[in-house]
Design a protein around this motif. Structure first.
Motif, PDB file in Angstrom:
ATOM      1  N   UNK A 110      84.780 101.349  50.158  1.00  0.00           N
ATOM      2  CA  UNK A 110      83.633 102.327  49.067  1.00  0.00           C
ATOM      3  C   UNK A 110      83.491 101.809  48.340  1.00  0.00           C
ATOM      4  N   UNK A 111      83.140 102.614  47.725  1.00  0.00           N
ATOM      5  CA  UNK A 111      83.063 102.369  45.975  1.00  0.00           C
ATOM      6  C   UNK A 111      83.495 104.098  45.688  1.00  0.00           C
ATOM      7  N   UNK A 112      84.648 104.190  45.406  1.00  0.00           N
ATOM      8  CA  UNK A 112      85.799 104.628  45.391  1.00  0.00           C
ATOM      9  C   UNK A 112      85.746 105.164  43.225  1.00  0.00           C
ATOM     10  N   UNK A 113      85.510 106.225  43.124  1.00  0.00           N
ATOM     11  CA  UNK A 113      85.455 107.201  41.915  1.00  0.00           C
ATOM     12  C   UNK A 113      84.662 106.248  40.855  1.00  0.00           C
ATOM     13  N   UNK A 114      85.092 105.990  39.754  1.00  0.00           N
ATOM     14  CA  UNK A 114      83.949 105.789  38.745  1.00  0.00           C
ATOM     15  C   UNK A 114      83.686 104.280  39.105  1.00  0.00           C
ATOM     16  N   UNK A 115      83.760 103.482  40.351  1.00  0.00           N
ATOM     17  CA  UNK A 115      83.338 102.253  40.784  1.00  0.00           C
ATOM     18  C   UNK A 115      81.905 102.616  41.027  1.00  0.00           C
ATOM     19  N   UNK A 116      81.444 103.191  41.595  1.00  0.00           N
ATOM     20  CA  UNK A 116      79.642 103.539  41.153  1.00  0.00           C
ATOM     21  C   UNK A 116      79.027 103.527  40.230  1.00  0.00           C
ATOM     22  N   UNK A 117      79.690 103.214  38.806  1.00  0.00           N
ATOM     23  CA  UNK A 117      79.021 102.981  37.268  1.00  0.00           C
ATOM     24  C   UNK A 117      79.848 101.463  36.703  1.00  0.00           C
ATOM     25  N   UNK A 118      80.883 100.701  37.096  1.00  0.00           N
ATOM     26  CA  UNK A 118      81.485  99.970  36.872  1.00  0.00           C
ATOM     27  C   UNK A 118      81.116  98.549  37.236  1.00  0.00           C
ATOM     28  N   UNK A 119      80.902  98.882  38.987  1.00  0.00           N
ATOM     29  CA  UNK A 119      80.478  98.138  39.656  1.00  0.00           C
ATOM     30  C   UNK A 119      79.629  97.779  39.668  1.00  0.00           C
ATOM     31  N   UNK A 120      78.346  98.568  39.684  1.00  0.00           N
ATOM     32  CA  UNK A 120      76.827  98.809  39.069  1.00  0.00           C
ATOM     33  C   UNK A 120      76.673  97.966  38.748  1.00  0.00           C
ATOM     34  N   UNK A 121      77.383  98.585  36.718  1.00  0.00           N
ATOM     35  CA  UNK A 121      77.006  97.449  35.268  1.00  0.00           C
ATOM     36  C   UNK A 121      77.458  96.285  35.164  1.00  0.00           C
ATOM     37  N   UNK A 122      78.336  95.669  36.000  1.00  0.00           N
ATOM     38  CA  UNK A 122      78.391  94.512  36.326  1.00  0.00           C
ATOM     39  C   UNK A 122      78.000  94.045  36.679  1.00  0.00           C
ATOM     40  N   UNK A 165      83.402  94.968  31.599  1.00  0.00           N
ATOM     41  CA  UNK A 165      82.025  95.646  33.198  1.00  0.00           C
ATOM     42  C   UNK A 165      81.710  93.617  32.898  1.00  0.00           C
ATOM     43  N   UNK A 166      81.860  92.740  31.959  1.00  0.00           N
ATOM     44  CA  UNK A 166      81.946  90.550  32.905  1.00  0.00           C
ATOM     45  C   UNK A 166      82.718  90.481  32.984  1.00  0.00           C
ATOM     46  N   UNK A 167      83.808  91.213  33.035  1.00  0.00           N
ATOM     47  CA  UNK A 167      85.339  90.611  33.674  1.00  0.00           C
ATOM     48  C   UNK A 167      84.563  91.195  35.479  1.00  0.00           C
ATOM     49  N   UNK A 168      84.545  92.200  35.695  1.00  0.00           N
ATOM     50  CA  UNK A 168      84.261  91.866  37.014  1.00  0.00           C
ATOM     51  C   UNK A 168      83.694  91.616  37.418  1.00  0.00           C
ATOM     52  N   UNK A 169      82.276  91.509  36.450  1.00  0.00           N
ATOM     53  CA  UNK A 169      80.931  90.606  37.517  1.00  0.00           C
ATOM     54  C   UNK A 169      82.099  89.016  37.809  1.00  0.00           C
ATOM     55  N   UNK A 170      82.597  88.951  37.374  1.00  0.00           N
ATOM     56  CA  UNK A 170      83.119  87.182  37.645  1.00  0.00           C
ATOM     57  C   UNK A 170      83.312  87.241  38.804  1.00  0.00           C
ATOM     58  N   UNK A 171      83.861  88.426  39.685  1.00  0.00           N
ATOM     59  CA  UNK A 171      85.005  88.706  40.959  1.00  0.00           C
ATOM     60  C   UNK A 171      83.384  88.820  41.643  1.00  0.00           C
ATOM     61  N   UNK A 172      82.437  89.505  41.482  1.00  0.00           N
ATOM     62  CA  UNK A 172      81.273  89.658  41.580  1.00  0.00           C
ATOM     63  C   UNK A 172      80.000  88.677  41.336  1.00  0.00           C
ATOM     64  N   UNK A 173      80.283  87.070  40.766  1.00  0.00           N
ATOM     65  CA  UNK A 173      79.254  85.874  40.894  1.00  0.00           C
ATOM     66  C   UNK A 173      80.258  85.209  42.087  1.00  0.00           C
ATOM     67  N   UNK A 174      81.911  85.207  41.886  1.00  0.00           N
ATOM     68  CA  UNK A 174      82.210  84.530  43.191  1.00  0.00           C
ATOM     69  C   UNK A 174      81.933  84.871  44.598  1.00  0.00           C
ATOM     70  N   UNK A 175      82.498  86.678  44.615  1.00  0.00           N
ATOM     71  CA  UNK A 175      82.405  86.945  46.431  1.00  0.00           C
ATOM     72  C   UNK A 175      81.334  87.762  47.171  1.00  0.00           C
ATOM     73  N   UNK A 176      80.521  88.059  45.453  1.00  0.00           N
ATOM     74  CA  UNK A 176      79.551  89.081  46.083  1.00  0.00           C
ATOM     75  C   UNK A 176      79.937  90.638  45.526  1.00  0.00           C
ATOM     76  N   UNK A 177      78.598  91.306  45.491  1.00  0.00           N
ATOM     77  CA  UNK A 177      78.022  92.871  45.614  1.00  0.00           C
ATOM     78  C   UNK A 177      79.489  93.371  46.684  1.00  0.00           C
ATOM     79  N   UNK A 178      80.676  93.459  47.478  1.00  0.00           N
ATOM     80  CA  UNK A 178      81.030  94.161  48.129  1.00  0.00           C
ATOM     81  C   UNK A 178      82.040  94.455  47.121  1.00  0.00           C
ATOM     82  N   UNK A 179      82.965  95.639  47.935  1.00  0.00           N
ATOM     83  CA  UNK A 179      84.820  95.936  47.087  1.00  0.00           C
ATOM     84  C   UNK A 179      85.423  95.063  46.360  1.00  0.00           C
ATOM     85  N   UNK A 180      85.469  93.868  47.671  1.00  0.00           N
ATOM     86  CA  UNK A 180      86.431  92.701  47.304  1.00  0.00           C
ATOM     87  C   UNK A 180      86.105  91.950  46.252  1.00  0.00           C
TER      88      UNK A 180
END
Length: 579
Positions: A110-122, A165-180
């Motif tokens: 799920x998108x928990x709390x303020x992940x709704x901002x930072x995960x998408x901004x990343x 947010x750039x740091x969070x984006x590194x994980x999204x670059x490696x594993x995709x736009x998902x909770x992990x």
């Protein structure tokens, strides 16, 4: 804060050379000042005098010699293990922390709390170089099967700098736009922060065991644990703050070693060496400036540590020069160290902050990117992109200062240390037969951002003990830890009307753990204490640590969103304000 070096710093009066020793040489037996004599009534103890070189350079713990007493280890293997014992313990503690933090990291899905901002901004930064807009139903589309990513092109107004947010984006670059993916890098930094605290505690307390204890306490702190498993910015700020503190500790030791090398051969204090010695290039302090800039470029509260740690490192320099023999150590610091310290921290941090906006500069669609284009005025000689960024920062400042919209889980900083009001990031009530619920009365799933209660309540006593150590025992280590807590905690009292939350306190959690480790070290007793005293100290400290670990295990379902019976959930709501 620099008190372990607190020899008297008053100027020597004319005609006193006969009782002060040779010219240029500081006295090792100056009488206590009247203020020191009054403080003795309250337990003040003057620091030991004698060989200044030994007081300037306190050796790190020796490699563990007990490895050589293990009968089934060869001599070479025992020597190798002893040599690496300073890293082996911290690495094991960090491994434990990593296993805990990466266990089922994608749960809840799920998108928990303020992940709704930072995960998408990343993700927007990763794709466009600036934060862009998303539709209202973006969360549902991102989590759907098949996934849809409805990323727009229009700029989005954001109120935090981009590094986190750039740091969070590194994980999204490696594993995709998902909770992990959006939690991966935060979990990695949370685990590495435990390793840093172990090593920092070892250097600060000159004990590998106490350093590992501080890291273990942070590994089982609920707030740091939850924040390590959510893509929010505050843990990233904490990581850079702790790294900067460690860099300044290394710089402190290096500067004191240079002063020790400048002393006479007999190691006695020397006024000329203490006041006039130049400490040379200090790359670790420059590194601290970069790290503090990255902290502030993740979230603005990180910039407070630039001022706090800047004062701290200057006080350390003053203490070192006093120990080396300088009669007026603060004057010597003002002449020799103030300018280099300022240049190493403030401009470096600001340039790092400015560089963090590179993505906004090199693209054309960032929010307020062209605000200054074609505008005249007094400051028109400054390049338009810089004026546009300044305008943007001013708008962000206005937003942050005047954010007073009520929130269910907001809390006053007065209640943080006692965990008065935690923050619920996620909550569901599965019915029997759903999501692993087998209780007839129903179940609960929650991710609750709350520290391990016994650890935090113990930390309240530890902070009081450190205040005593700093004020009356003149222990610089206590002052350093208190500085780390104060810089992350006290500024929030200036914003009593602002909407603020307990999870902001994660920035100073490492210093709380160091405080508890230092108090437990005192409970264990000094090495020369009687065996009975050491035994009972070990029993008391060990019992407390085991209770803290048990407390973390007890609340573990609330930290991870596990499905538990509703009655079990209620039993864990120790205070009414936790609901």
């Amino acid at each position: 804060m620099t008190s372990e070096t607190a020899t008297a710093s008053a100027a020597v009066p004319p005609g006193a050379a006969s009782r002060q020793g040779p010219p240029g040489r500081a006295s090792a037996d100056r009488p206590p000042t009247p203020w020191q004599q009054r403080l003795r009534r309250f337990g003040y103890v003057e620091p030991p005098r004698g060989d200044a070189r030994e007081r300037l350079v306190v050796p790190l713990p020796e490699p563990g010699g007990w490895w050589r007493r293990v009968p089934w280890l060869s001599g070479r293997c025992a020597d190798l293990l002893a040599r690496w014992s300073g890293w082996g313990g911290p690495l094991l503690v960090a491994l434990l922390a990593g296993v805990l933090r990466f266990w089922h990291l994608g749960s809840p899905r799920a998108v928990i709390f303020d992940e709704t901002y930072y995960a998408k901004d990343a993700w927007a930064l990763l794709r466009h170089g600036y934060e862009s807009s998303w539709p209202d139903n973006a969360n549902q589309l991102i989590l759907a099967h098949p996934q849809k990513i409805p990323l727009g092109l229009d700029p989005s107004y954001v109120v935090h700098p981009p590094v986190g947010k750039w740091i969070i984006a590194l994980g999204e670059w490696a594993f995709g736009l998902n909770p992990f993916g959006w939690r991966f890098m935060v979990a990695l930094l949370g685990s590495l922060a435990v390793l840093m605290v172990c090593r920092i505690g070892r250097r600060l307390l000159r004990s590998t065991a106490l350093g590992c204890l501080a890291g273990l306490l942070m590994a089982v702190d609920g707030l740091e644990f939850v924040m390590s498993r959510a893509s929010l910015l505050d843990l990233i700020v904490m990581f850079f703050v702790v790294a900067a503190f460690g860099a300044l500790l290394v710089d402190r030791d290096a500067a004191r070693a240079r002063l020790a090398a400048a002393l006479p051969a007999d190691g006695q204090p020397d006024a000329r060496a203490g006041a006039a010695t130049r400490l040379g290039a200090r790359p670790w302090r420059i590194a601290a400036g970069v790290l503090l800039g990255l902290a502030g470029a993740s979230k603005w509260n990180g910039l407070v540590y630039v001022a706090a740690f800047g004062v701290l490192t200057l006080l350390w320099d003053a203490g070192a020069r006093r120990t080396a023999g300088a009669w007026r150590p603060y004057r010597a610091v003002a002449r020799r160290d103030l300018g280099p310290a300022f240049l190493s921290l403030v401009p470096v941090a600001l340039l790092t902050y400015l560089a963090s906006w590179t993505g906004w500069f090199v693209t054309d669609r960032g929010y307020f990117r062209h605000w200054a284009d074609g505008r005249g005025g007094t400051w028109s000689w400054i390049p338009a992109p810089l004026r546009s960024l300044w305008h943007y920062q001013y708008q962000v400042y206005e937003f942050n200062v005047h954010l007073t919209q009520p929130h269910t889980y907001q809390s006053n900083p007065w209640s943080w240390l006692v965990l008065g009001r935690p923050v619920s990031y996620f909550y569901e009530s599965p019915k029997p037969g759903q999501d692993g619920c087998h209780a007839a009365g129903g179940c609960a799933r929650e991710v609750l951002a709350i520290g391990t209660p016994l650890l935090w309540w113990t930390a309240c006593f530890a902070l009081a003990y450190l205040l005593y150590r700093w004020a009356l025992r003149r222990d610089w280590r206590a002052g350093a830890v208190l500085c780390g807590v104060a810089a992350g905690y006290l500024p929030w009292f200036l914003y009593q009307e602002r909407t603020i939350f307990l999870f902001y306190a994660v920035v100073f959690v490492p210093f709380l753990c160091l405080a508890v480790a230092m108090m437990l070290g005192a409970l264990l007793g000094p090495r020369g204490a009687p065996e009975r005293r050491r035994m009972w100290g070990a029993v008391g400290a060990g019992t407390l640590v085991l209770l803290i670990i048990w407390n973390f295990i007890y609340f573990f379902p609330l930290y991870t969103g596990m499905t538990i019976p509703l009655d079990a959930w209620r039993h864990r709501m120790w205070l009414d304000t936790w609901i």
